[in-house]
Design an enzyme around this catalytic site. Structure first.
Site, PDB file in Angstrom:
ATOM      1  N   ASP A 282       0.853  -1.185   0.000  1.00 30.53           N
ATOM      2  CA  ASP A 282       0.000   0.000   0.000  1.00 30.53           C
ATOM      3  C   ASP A 282       0.889   1.236   0.000  1.00 30.53           C
ATOM      4  O   ASP A 282       1.861   1.303   0.772  1.00 30.53           O
ATOM      5  CB  ASP A 282      -0.916   0.023   1.223  1.00 30.53           C
TER       6      ASP A 282
ATOM      7  N   ASP B 276     -15.184  -4.367  -0.626  1.00 32.27           N
ATOM      8  CA  ASP B 276     -14.685  -4.070   0.710  1.00 32.27           C
ATOM      9  C   ASP B 276     -15.879  -4.062   1.660  1.00 32.27           C
ATOM     10  O   ASP B 276     -16.810  -3.267   1.489  1.00 32.27           O
ATOM     11  CB  ASP B 276     -13.974  -2.721   0.721  1.00 32.27           C
TER      12      ASP B 276
END
Length: 250
Positions: free
Chosen positions: A8, A134
């Site tokens: 990330d 998500d």
């Protein structure tokens, strides 16, 4: 089941967020280039890269990321602010192996429909798409996990399948960044409903024991591991050994 290491990126730093909270960031003292090279040197074939700035509509990282990705021999599964058909084409045409779409697929009813029919020569773009789902308490979140969708989880899976999309990256937000174990119950529910999907698990994986628990579900295609690597709960050597034994061909 194949293990895909995750990177990330926020403000050009390699980071991890806790439960998707941009105010709860852990920065790691390694560059994106160094981390990619470390995975590649240890036999990893595919890496998962998320532009956290892009997920919020801030594309200040993009040129930096693209310069690095173009130089890398790795297969890249890439996401973060991919919100147009043009951007999907740009990424795939540039050599990105898989493009993750999330927010636009949820908020724009025409986006997936148009993407499902996008072909150019032998390239069927839908084959290179990963649908990001998500989830927090079975509610789909988007825009960097900041917004909630009224679309029901199972209904959304069925809609995507009807359009020809079959690969899903499902992140259990309640588990993410906590190293408390993977969302086994959530993934089992999705696989029981649609055994044909190619499911990529993400969030909470803390050990090789968690990897084995996901593997025991039977139909998991792969899983994404991030913080457990940076916090030395799972070693790159363990990932290498596991993936060598896997018969998944990316």
């Amino acid at each position: 089941m194949y293990i895909i290491p995750a990177i990330d990126v926020l403000d050009r730093n390699v980071v991890r967020l806790r439960e998707g909270n941009y105010d709860d960031v852990t920065k790691y003292e390694i560059s994106l280039e160094e981390q990619i090279e470390k995975y590649y040197a240890n036999g990893t074939e595919i890496v998962h890269i998320i532009d956290l700035n892009g997920a919020k509509g801030d594309f200040s990282n993009r040129e930096y990321l693209f310069d690095i990705l173009k130089k890398s021999p790795m297969k890249i599964q890439y996401g973060g602010g991919v919100r147009s058909i043009e951007k999907v084409k740009e990424l795939i045409d540039a050599g990105v192996y898989r493009v993750i779409v999330g927010t636009q697929a949820i908020t724009n009813p025409d986006f997936l429909q148009e993407l499902s029919t996008l072909n150019e020569g032998r390239v069927k773009y839908a084959d290179h798409i990963v649908i990001a789902i998500d989830v927090l308490d079975e509610v789909i979140k988007y825009s960097g996990w900041l917004e909630s969708s009224p679309i029901k989880l199972i209904e959304y899976i069925d809609k995507c399948l009807s359009l020809g999309f079959f690969r899903f990256l499902c992140t259990d937000i309640s588990k993410d960044g906590k190293l408390g174990g993977a969302g086994i119950e959530l993934y089992k529910k999705l696989l029981d409903h649609s055994p044909i999907i190619k499911l990529i698990g993400s969030g909470g994986i803390s050990s090789m024991k968690d990897i084995e628990a996901l593997h025991q579900l039977g139909n998991m295609e792969s899983c994404v591991v991030g913080k457990a690597i940076y916090e030395n709960h799972i070693t790159i050597e363990e990932i290498k050994d596991w993936n060598l034994k896997s018969l998944i061909n990316f």
